[in-house]
Design a protein around this motif. Sequence first.
Motif, PDB file in Angstrom:
ATOM      1  N   SER A 108       0.836  -1.211   0.000  1.00 47.29           N
ATOM      2  CA  SER A 108       0.000   0.000   0.000  1.00 47.29           C
ATOM      3  C   SER A 108       0.868   1.257   0.000  1.00 47.29           C
ATOM      4  N   ALA A 109       2.038   1.198   0.653  1.00 45.56           N
ATOM      5  CA  ALA A 109       2.922   2.369   0.659  1.00 45.56           C
ATOM      6  C   ALA A 109       3.477   2.644  -0.732  1.00 45.56           C
ATOM      7  N   VAL A 110       3.939   1.587  -1.408  1.00 47.65           N
ATOM      8  CA  VAL A 110       4.506   1.776  -2.755  1.00 47.65           C
ATOM      9  C   VAL A 110       3.414   2.235  -3.712  1.00 47.65           C
ATOM     10  N   THR A 111       2.223   1.663  -3.556  1.00 45.91           N
ATOM     11  CA  THR A 111       1.115   2.053  -4.430  1.00 45.91           C
ATOM     12  C   THR A 111       0.793   3.540  -4.249  1.00 45.91           C
ATOM     13  N   ALA A 112       0.666   3.968  -2.988  1.00 42.56           N
ATOM     14  CA  ALA A 112       0.350   5.377  -2.717  1.00 42.56           C
ATOM     15  C   ALA A 112       1.473   6.287  -3.219  1.00 42.56           C
ATOM     16  N   TYR A 113       2.700   5.880  -2.986  1.00 44.83           N
ATOM     17  CA  TYR A 113       3.867   6.665  -3.406  1.00 44.83           C
ATOM     18  C   TYR A 113       3.864   6.804  -4.927  1.00 44.83           C
ATOM     19  N   GLY A 114       3.578   5.667  -5.600  1.00 45.56           N
ATOM     20  CA  GLY A 114       3.566   5.670  -7.064  1.00 45.56           C
ATOM     21  C   GLY A 114       2.464   6.556  -7.599  1.00 45.56           C
ATOM     22  N   GLU A 115       1.283   6.462  -7.011  1.00 44.01           N
ATOM     23  CA  GLU A 115       0.160   7.275  -7.490  1.00 44.01           C
ATOM     24  C   GLU A 115       0.447   8.756  -7.307  1.00 44.01           C
ATOM     25  N   LEU A 116       1.009   9.108  -6.163  1.00 52.18           N
ATOM     26  CA  LEU A 116       1.308  10.519  -5.926  1.00 52.18           C
ATOM     27  C   LEU A 116       2.501  10.997  -6.755  1.00 52.18           C
ATOM     28  N   SER A 117       3.273  10.034  -7.257  1.00 51.01           N
ATOM     29  CA  SER A 117       4.397  10.416  -8.103  1.00 51.01           C
ATOM     30  C   SER A 117       4.000  10.456  -9.575  1.00 51.01           C
ATOM     31  N   GLY A 118       2.754  10.103  -9.878  1.00 53.41           N
ATOM     32  CA  GLY A 118       2.298  10.264 -11.251  1.00 53.41           C
ATOM     33  C   GLY A 118       1.824   9.015 -11.950  1.00 53.41           C
ATOM     34  N   VAL A 119       1.739   7.887 -11.278  1.00 49.65           N
ATOM     35  CA  VAL A 119       1.220   6.679 -11.923  1.00 49.65           C
ATOM     36  C   VAL A 119      -0.215   6.936 -12.366  1.00 49.65           C
ATOM     37  N   ASN A 120      -0.555   6.470 -13.548  1.00 48.37           N
ATOM     38  CA  ASN A 120      -1.906   6.650 -14.115  1.00 48.37           C
ATOM     39  C   ASN A 120      -2.261   8.124 -14.298  1.00 48.37           C
ATOM     40  N   GLY A 121      -1.271   8.934 -14.368  1.00 46.40           N
ATOM     41  CA  GLY A 121      -1.513  10.350 -14.652  1.00 46.40           C
ATOM     42  C   GLY A 121      -2.090  11.127 -13.501  1.00 46.40           C
ATOM     43  N   THR A 122      -2.057  10.555 -12.300  1.00 43.07           N
ATOM     44  CA  THR A 122      -2.641  11.288 -11.169  1.00 43.07           C
ATOM     45  C   THR A 122      -1.597  12.152 -10.492  1.00 43.07           C
ATOM     46  N   ALA A 123      -1.958  13.333 -10.188  1.00 42.70           N
ATOM     47  CA  ALA A 123      -1.181  14.211  -9.306  1.00 42.70           C
ATOM     48  C   ALA A 123       0.309  14.255  -9.630  1.00 42.70           C
ATOM     49  N   ALA A 124       0.645  14.279 -10.930  1.00 46.28           N
ATOM     50  CA  ALA A 124       2.059  14.307 -11.311  1.00 46.28           C
ATOM     51  C   ALA A 124       2.750  15.501 -10.680  1.00 46.28           C
ATOM     52  N   GLY A 125       3.936  15.266 -10.162  1.00 48.46           N
ATOM     53  CA  GLY A 125       4.702  16.378  -9.595  1.00 48.46           C
ATOM     54  C   GLY A 125       4.584  16.498  -8.108  1.00 48.46           C
TER      55      GLY A 125
END
Lengths: 441, 227
Positions: free
Chosen positions: A42-59
């Motif tokens: 769950s940590a890696v998933t959240a980190y990845g999403e906030l880092s731009g995975v699937n185009g979410t919240a890039a940056g």
Amino acid sequence: MRSLRSPRACLFAKEWRELMSSRAWWVMLGVMGPLVGMSFISAVTAYGELSGVNGTAAGVGEAFSPLIGIWAPTFSACELAAAFLLPFVGIRLVSGDLQSGASKIEMQHPLSSRSRLLIKAAVLMCGWMLATLAPLIGVVLWMSYGGTVYTPELSTVLAGHVLNAGLTIALAAAAAALTEHPATAAIVTLTVTVGTWLINFAAAVNGGWWERAARLTPTAMVAEFQRGLVRADLVMVALALIVCGLAVAWTWLRLGLSATKRAQLSVAAAIATVIVVFAATRVTASWDASESRRNSFTKSEEAALAAITGDLHIEAHFAPEDPRRSDLEHNAFRKLRRAVPGVRIEYVSATSVGLFEQTSEHYGEIQYELSGKRDVSRITTADGVLTSVLTLAGIGPPPELDAEMFRGHPLAARPRGAAVIYYGVWPLAVAALAIMVQRRK
Amino acid sequence: MTATDGACLRVSGLTKRYGALRALDNVSFTVRRGEILGVIGPNGSGKTTLFECVSGVMPRDAGTVDTLAPLFYLPDAIAPWPAQTVGWALHFVEGYFAAASGLRDAVIASLSLPSLLDQRIGELSKGQRKRALLAVGLLTSRPIVLADEPFDGLDLRQTREVAQSLRSFARDGRTLVLSIHQISDAARVCDRFVLLSGGAVRGEGTLDELTARAGQATLEDAFLALT
């Protein structure tokens, strides 16, 4: 079979064998995989999403540090295991010998009971370190995803959990030695654990002395290490409590002592520990091992603060349960205390919630006083506090150096293979090993 | 106590209280080198307390214990290291207590343990466990061994075998102090006896000395007459 001639080596081998025969330990080892896996994934998933995975919240991940995003949650599984699983392993190892009568045989050897207890504790710690392989696999996985590892902060998190495990082992040993039955020892251990949570709860509601005591609980200690901060006072307190627990266990495991003598020695150990703990609270040294310096102001800001002469006194008018107080403490005052060790900070409030104090004239104020000069502010950010203090001291704002800015390590990666390893390979490997070892003659 | 008077263990005025209860009351006796001394008494007479106080496992309230050689106390009703095999336990004790070379094999053979070596201690019957524990006690190489109820749980054949085995170790120079509540077992193996009842010594001596003093023909009758 080769005969081990050193009594210590014999005893270590025996304790290790007993640990390997303990189902409690294998259960703990088996559970560690899925427990850590769940946190890591769950940590890696959240980190990845906030880092731009699937185009979410890039940056957004630009401010991200693996310390907070990955290591703290992943290793937090160790805290759960240390609170709820490790005590039973420790109690099994100490109580087992008392229940079976093995201690009556082993203690007739001239080897001191202190050495025997330390060997037991060392074996338990080795067992715990083996269990810590689960989060360390997470480190390898993280690196395989392209993630960065800043060794000092990762080592700090690990050290915090080792200290916490040491506390648990000492507590379990003391409880097992003090009580006649393992079930009673388990109740005592869990009571102490729940008791520390109650202190944290009381601190959040009442502040004051409760808050000071809560800063010394294992939960608070682990939290500090997970923020990458090594505080000398907490290390001293943890070590003192570990020594106290082991001393009490030693006192009650020794042969030939009357109950009165044991009680006197235990009280003496407790008093000595209280003295050390009080002395430790005066120690302010700390080391920020985080790559992002999340517990410190920048070097230029610290240099500016170091130029302050005179006594700095701050009064923050916030109730214990006011979230602004928590922000202020964790984001600003924590840094200020490290930069200006002599600073005196007091919280003032008439209630615990603060809801009905909002209308009060001074509620929400942070009052600064330095060498007779006063200033009042309501800004609770680190920058706000820094500006107020420096303005009061007549020191200009330090330059903002680009090199001092932490740019973060965003990583838009998925936790590939983690589920297979933690939910499949780990439990199966542990089960296979357990069966193999248990069948050994 | 000196090396010349033959005594290797002397207990004087040993007293132990549990609250108001006097479990041992001014207990005194002497153990001679190479003998098998039986401490005889009914259940609750204080035999285990006596052994625990003599060995230092339990603190005593008064009295002295003088010994010329290290002793080992083998408690009753214990099942140490239940998850481990008998073979491993003996290997551990051999290393931990630095047993004399060759003693392990002699003890195993003497107590008929070869068939039990691969069995876990927790899975042994009471009699098997008792033999394994005796092996542990004898393997420690301590010149004096205090064994609490060494025949408890053994059948007649095993009792005779173990008695023979203990005699053989005594002949080799080991001093054995055995706590026994079955007087017939004690008469079979011991050289001398200490009669314990209600926490006090009621008599000490050989079979002949005790029967003569009590004016009885057997140890059982002498015990009943003196306690």
